[in-house]
Design an enzyme around this catalytic site. Structure first.
Site, short mmCIF file in Angstrom:
data_model
loop_
_atom_site.label_atom_id
_atom_site.label_comp_id
_atom_site.label_asym_id
_atom_site.label_seq_id
_atom_site.Cartn_x
_atom_site.Cartn_y
_atom_site.Cartn_z
N LYS A 110 47.50 -30.72 -5.13
CA LYS A 110 47.49 -32.18 -4.98
C LYS A 110 48.46 -32.78 -5.98
O LYS A 110 48.72 -32.18 -7.03
CB LYS A 110 46.09 -32.74 -5.26
CG LYS A 110 45.86 -34.11 -4.64
CD LYS A 110 45.47 -34.00 -3.17
CE LYS A 110 45.29 -35.34 -2.52
NZ LYS A 110 44.70 -35.19 -1.17
P1 NAD Z 1 45.66 -45.81 2.33
O1 NAD Z 1 46.41 -46.18 1.13
O2 NAD Z 1 46.34 -45.80 3.66
O3 NAD Z 1 44.38 -46.75 2.51
C1 NAD Z 1 43.46 -47.01 1.49
C2 NAD Z 1 42.79 -48.33 1.84
O4 NAD Z 1 41.74 -48.58 0.91
C3 NAD Z 1 43.76 -49.52 1.77
O5 NAD Z 1 43.59 -50.35 2.89
C4 NAD Z 1 43.34 -50.22 0.46
O6 NAD Z 1 43.61 -51.62 0.49
C5 NAD Z 1 41.86 -49.92 0.45
N1 NAD Z 1 41.29 -50.03 -0.90
C6 NAD Z 1 41.87 -49.73 -2.09
N2 NAD Z 1 41.04 -49.99 -3.10
C7 NAD Z 1 39.92 -50.47 -2.54
C8 NAD Z 1 38.68 -50.93 -3.08
N3 NAD Z 1 38.46 -50.94 -4.38
N4 NAD Z 1 37.73 -51.34 -2.21
C9 NAD Z 1 37.95 -51.34 -0.88
N5 NAD Z 1 39.08 -50.91 -0.32
C10 NAD Z 1 40.07 -50.49 -1.14
O7 NAD Z 1 45.01 -44.38 2.02
P2 NAD Z 1 44.48 -43.29 3.04
O8 NAD Z 1 45.57 -42.33 3.30
O9 NAD Z 1 43.77 -43.95 4.17
O10 NAD Z 1 43.43 -42.52 2.11
C11 NAD Z 1 42.10 -42.99 1.92
C12 NAD Z 1 41.23 -41.84 1.44
O11 NAD Z 1 41.29 -40.78 2.40
C13 NAD Z 1 41.64 -41.21 0.10
O12 NAD Z 1 40.48 -40.78 -0.58
C14 NAD Z 1 42.46 -40.01 0.53
O13 NAD Z 1 42.47 -38.99 -0.45
C15 NAD Z 1 41.69 -39.58 1.75
N6 NAD Z 1 42.45 -38.74 2.69
C16 NAD Z 1 43.60 -39.18 3.27
C17 NAD Z 1 44.27 -38.36 4.17
C18 NAD Z 1 45.50 -38.81 4.93
O14 NAD Z 1 45.92 -38.10 5.85
N7 NAD Z 1 46.08 -39.96 4.64
C19 NAD Z 1 43.80 -37.07 4.44
C20 NAD Z 1 42.61 -36.65 3.82
C21 NAD Z 1 41.96 -37.50 2.95
#
Ligand code: NAD
Length: 479
Positions: A110
């Protein structure tokens, strides 16, 4: 470390280790192997300067490699101000277990950069990303056969395309250069269905959960996904796609959406696409017209609902709010949203948690398909699609000829004919591979969950399955 009423909240990495330890206590691993699997192999910290807006700005980034029992190692790169070594190591460990669980042939890694991407314009972000990528590429921490990043919070297709291009510039004769990162745009070596993959995986996971009445009973629920009331935290890549598909394809009612600037809620359900469009235009949920708004976003985690989908940050369900969470089913779309302390409280209450290492594995699964596509240099379905269509056409024509020769008025319905004749393109194949992966991994967890008296939750079941696979891999190699 947070502390509430005398209880200590472990850090994210400690939480992952505690959950790991609970599972290995139920296993019979050879001495030393348990420790070898648990520890993070290495973490590289880099500080680099970029000249922007007339002065040099220094940025701090990390790339952590948890386990190299399989190579390349795989894991996203996160852009957020809170990024730190503890977090990156916890996320790298989760990647090891996640890849093992869904049989993506990678070790866990990561990365992260301490930055608020909203503070920089596109051109500046490109300079910063290229410089960070340069530092990682120099040390083989981005390389098709050794370490393959992907998007995570704060990064997406755009950043992956810059990293892939940076790698290609530094490795001009590497024919597999594009396989150095996944989650790229389609026109830069990406794969159809990657952007939606993690959210799609959350949907497939829930569908599999509702296929077995025993699982639904354990959560004290009944019926199918249709009509279930869902609250989502974080309408970013993962949360948006999960909520949209659950609403549009499974009949779920999205009653709450929690974002940075508060939460929207409505008993009649929120239109996910409309809320997303509002966020993109206005930068947050505030002011959205067709719902109630509260500035106390996290309080909405505690509202009545059937399914809670934390899809933003880690540690949002912790010892300070766990006993007030009412949802009988939580699916961890984000990594680490439930701390180890909260996990204990929720398990006591009988809340069923579909754990992160499984629930959000759709992303790495489709990343695996993208990596294979890059190495094979051909789009999935390109060779077979028309051949498949012409074989189906043969059958259809023959059936229709037979019916006609027997003087029957029987015929195939046009919609069946249209669907049957259509050969699978890349998107259909990716969805099929993802669905199959999510089902099989869930079934393995389910067998442990129902089959062992000493396992009372899906998280322990997930750890048992994945640690078993990592251990088998180490033992086969002779360490
Ligand atoms: P992203 O940046 O696209 O979205 C995150 C969202 O959360 C945004 O809309 C942001 O405004 C919101 N956010 C941030 N702080 C916040 C808070 N305090 N309260 C409420 N909302 C809040 O990120 P993502 O890629 O969707 O990732 C989200 C989670 O999923 C992370 O934990 C990431 O590790 C996990 N994840 C992502 C992927 C992927 O393919 N993108 C894969 C596996 C796991």
């Amino acid at each position: 470390m947070a502390s509430t009423m005398g209880h200590k909240e472990p850090s994210f990495r400690e939480s992952v280790d505690l959950m790991f330890n609970r599972a290995v206590a139920l296993m019979d691993l050879p001495p030393g192997l348990e420790e070898k699997i648990r520890v993070c192999n290495s973490t590289y910290t880099v500080r680099f300067g970029v000249r922007l807006r007339g002065q040099i700005h220094t940025f701090t980034g990390y790339r952590s490699v948890h386990s190299e029992h399989m190579e390349p190692v795989k894991g996203g790169i996160r852009y957020a101000t809170a990024v730190n070594q503890d977090e990156v190591e916890a996320l790298a460990a989760l990647m090891t277990y996640k890849c093992a669980l869904v049989e993506a042939p990678f070790g866990g890694s990561k990365g992260g950069l301490c930055i608020d991407p909203r503070e920089w314009d596109q051109h500046e972000l490109e300079q910063i990303t290229r410089r960070f990528a340069y530092e990682l590429i120099k040390r083989d921490l981005i390389a098709p056969a050794q370490n393959v990043p992907a998007p995570d919070m704060g990064t997406g297709e755009r950043e992956m395309a810059w990293m892939a291009d940076q790698f290609a510039r530094m490795n001009t004769t590497d024919i597999n250069a594009r396989a150095c990162v996944t989650g790229k745009p389609l026109n830069a070596g990406g794969i159809s269905g990657r952007v939606e993959a993690t959210g799609r995986g959350v949907q497939y996971a829930l569908r599999e959960f509702f296929r077995d009445k025993r699982d639904v009973d354990k959560a004290g629920m009944s019926g199918t996904l249709d009509g279930k009331r869902v609250i989502v935290q974080g309408l970013g890549n993962v949360g948006f796609h999960a909520a949209k598909f659950l609403q549009e394809e499974d009949g779920c009612i999205i009653t709450g959406i929690i974002e940075r600037d508060g939460a929207l809620y409505s008993d009649d359900g929120l239109n996910v696409q409309a809320v997303r469009d509002w966020i993109v235009k206005h930068g947050g949920v505030s002011g959205y017209p067709d719902a109630r708004h509260t500035a106390e976003g996290s309080a909405v985690l505690e509202h009545e609902c059937d399914i809670l989908v934390p899809a933003a940050l880690e540690g949002v369900i912790n010892i300070s709010n766990a006993d007030r969470i009412k949802a009988p089913l939580i699916i961890e779309a984000a990594n680490g949203p439930v701390t180890a302390g909260a996990d204990d409280i929720l398990r006591e209450k009988g809340t069923v948690i579909i754990p992160d290492m499984y629930a959000n594995a759709g992303g790495v699964t489709v990343s695996y398909f993208e990596w294979v596509k890059n190495l094979s240099h051909i789009r999935f379905g390109r060779m077979q699609r028309r051949q498949e269509e012409s074989r189906h056409e043969l059958i259809v024509n023959e059936l229709e000829r037979l019916a006609e020769s027997l003087g029957s008025t029987w015929s195939l319905t046009p919609s069946f004919k249209e669907r049957y004749l259509r050969g699978a393109g890349e998107l259909e194949l990716v969805r099929s591979g993802l669905d199959d992966t999510m089902r099989i991994a869930y079934q393995e967890m389910r067998n442990v969950w129902h089959g062992r008296d000493d396992v009372s939750d899906l998280r322990t079941a997930a750890y048992l399955v994945s640690i078993g696979k990592v251990a088998a891999s180490y033992q086969a190699k002779g360490l």
